[in-house]
Design an enzyme around this catalytic site. Structure first.
Site, PDB file in Angstrom:
ATOM      1  N   HIS A 151       6.286 -39.706  -1.246  1.00 19.27           N
ATOM      2  CA  HIS A 151       7.650 -39.179  -1.137  1.00 19.27           C
ATOM      3  C   HIS A 151       8.646 -40.218  -1.603  1.00 19.27           C
ATOM      4  O   HIS A 151       8.547 -41.392  -1.242  1.00 19.27           O
ATOM      5  CB  HIS A 151       7.975 -38.723   0.297  1.00 19.27           C
TER       6      HIS A 151
ATOM      7  N   HIS B  91      12.504 -41.435  -1.483  1.00 16.47           N
ATOM      8  CA  HIS B  91      13.727 -41.318  -0.678  1.00 16.47           C
ATOM      9  C   HIS B  91      14.947 -41.394  -1.598  1.00 16.47           C
ATOM     10  O   HIS B  91      15.028 -42.288  -2.441  1.00 16.47           O
ATOM     11  CB  HIS B  91      13.841 -42.492   0.310  1.00 16.47           C
TER      12      HIS B  91
END
Ligand code: AMP
Ligand code: ZN
Length: 142
Positions: free
Chosen positions: A101, A103
């Site tokens: 992921h 950010h």
């Protein structure tokens, strides 16, 4: 980790709710549940890859494309002119959820956050010869 235990896979499958902001064939983006700033957004591949090195090139490209498109939109939505974009790539780097992921954290002048450099206490002594050797080594491994 079994993918059925992965929180982000469960978000992709709709088993856990999320504040989704974007979705295409390869990528999904949603608001971080514990935001470091208003608008803190996570961009993930829909398929499960623990770390960046596991992702096929096409998925990496899709993440890059989504980042390019989403970062300015996320910034605008909260009135920011900048963002810190980062990936904790592996447990040693502080990755807590083992599903890649990125950010996107909108930044403002008075948020008291630092740059990526502020994660580290300082710079290690590395001479120019060592940099040359290291660059060559990395280049030959690609
Ligand atoms: P990292 O340390 O890079 O693995 O960051 C994991 C991030 O996922 C943290 O910023 C968490 O706040 C966020 N997070 C954890 N669970 C959820 C969830 N169910 N929905 C949205 N964000 C989450
Ligand atoms: Zn997963």
């Amino acid at each position: 980790m079994d993918e059925s235990d992965c929180i982000f896979c469960q978000i992709v499958d709709g088993e856990i709710p999320s504040h989704t902001v974007y979705e295409d064939d390869a990528v999904m983006a949603f608001l971080d549940a514990n935001p470091l700033a208003e608008g803190h957004t996570l961009i993930i591949p829909k398929d499960h890859y623990s770390t960046m090195d596991e992702m096929p090139d096409a998925v990496g490209a899709a993440i890059g494309r989504a980042l390019t498109q989403l970062a300015p939109v996320v910034e605008n939505s909260v009135g920011a002119n900048a963002s810190t974009i980062g990936i904790n790539n592996g447990e040693d780097a502080g990755q807590e959820i083992p599903h890649v992921h990125a950010h996107v954290i909108p930044r403002t002048p008075d948020d008291h956050g630092g740059s990526i450099h502020s994660i580290f206490g300082g710079t290690p002594e590395i001479g120019d010869d060592e940099l040359t050797e290291l660059a060559q080594d990395i280049e030959t491994r690609i």
